[in-house]
Design a protein around this motif. Sequence first.
Motif, short mmCIF file in Angstrom:
data_model
loop_
_atom_site.label_atom_id
_atom_site.label_comp_id
_atom_site.label_asym_id
_atom_site.label_seq_id
_atom_site.Cartn_x
_atom_site.Cartn_y
_atom_site.Cartn_z
N LYS A 123 0.81 -1.23 0.00
CA LYS A 123 0.00 0.00 0.00
C LYS A 123 0.84 1.27 0.00
N SER A 167 -8.13 -0.77 3.81
CA SER A 167 -8.72 -0.67 2.49
C SER A 167 -7.64 -0.98 1.45
N ASN A 180 -6.39 0.01 -1.33
CA ASN A 180 -5.94 1.04 -2.26
C ASN A 180 -4.48 1.37 -1.97
N SER A 200 -10.58 4.73 -1.51
CA SER A 200 -10.72 3.29 -1.24
C SER A 200 -11.40 2.60 -2.43
N HIS A 253 -6.34 12.01 2.28
CA HIS A 253 -6.89 10.72 1.91
C HIS A 253 -7.85 10.87 0.76
MG MG Z 1 -8.11 3.30 4.12
#
Ligand code: MG
Length: 353
Positions: A63, A150, A152, A158, A240
Amino acid sequence: MVQWKTSRWNVENVDNLHEHPAIQEAAMWMKEGEVIAFPTETVYGLGANACSNEAIEKIFEAKGRPSDNPLIVHIAEIEQLEQATTTWSETAQKLMDAFWPGPLTIILPKNERIAERTTAGLSSVGVRMPDHPVALALIKACGLPIAAPSANRSGKPSPTKGEHVYKDLNGRIKGIIDAGSTGVGLESTVVEVSGDVVTILRPGGISKAQLEEIVDHVKLDEALFESGQVPRSPGMKYTHYAPDAPLFLVEGNHVFFQKVIDQYEAEGQKVGILISNERAEHVTANVIKCLGSSNQVEDVAQNLYHQLRSFDDTDVDIILAEMYPVDGIGEALMNRLMKAAGNRMIADNHNRD
Ligand code: MG
Ligand code: TXA
């Protein structure tokens, strides 16, 4: 890092999930310490054995996630709770009875089996039981508590479809179980329980009003509003959910919204707009992405991440987004939109009372 040929298993509309070869194979890899993406009712998760530091390290690597951000541990049945925590209160039990399986993560004391890397060194652990047949079958087949953020790349919206995971993580993980679109479309609500007080650290699939039907005292972590406060949910401090182009929220009616679009276009900018079906009837711009009817905020929430991501396939310079009432799933929706915008807002100050 290892370059994988990432397997992509399709398990849409399948009976007898626990016998499905894809579930069996994915579980086998997870038991061997590899990382597999799987659907939940909120967003796709990137799962690994929560008891293994080496396995969890691979999640952070795939990630590109900051190492001080702890992961949520997923379980498939209440008996598995003892694999993650030592004790839980009556209030926590009430929340589990009411909302599990479902989009609620409860912060509990960590037990010694859960790896240090899973909780980023914290003595607490976030636990949830997802409400998705594939997630439940997979966790059961592993027989392990499964840590899953998540699925992503860190900082991106996400994933709500298997193809989002594939785009972000192809070659970086062992496999993806693709079961189509997720239901809620935004992540779980994260809560801390202290005595009979429940504090929302991250708004999500379960609203404040839903929690208040079960427990008497529900409050929001102050850091959700005050920029000077350090959030108690470490993940909340990072930017984010952001597409490549800068995003601004626009507060005002459609006449004001169009005025803002026109101003940017007059400066030579290519403008993308992220709006409801209703507003789409009144405004125009270079690229228009609709989220659904503003009377169906659940649909807007479900479509948010997909549409945010879809701007990355366009050449817009700036994205202007409509705002929604902070109510029900709107709490989480506005929290994610504010984060995607880095709190930047263009407001119609002339039309205020
Ligand atoms: Mg997340
Ligand atoms: O719906 C969801 O929750 C999805 C699916 C895959 O289950 N997962 C998810 O995980 O959103 P992630 O890693 O993207 O977000 C986890 C959030 C972060 O804000 C993290 O800081 C917080 O939960 N968190 C996890 N453990 C915590 C703990 N022990 N104390 C405080 N916050 C915690």
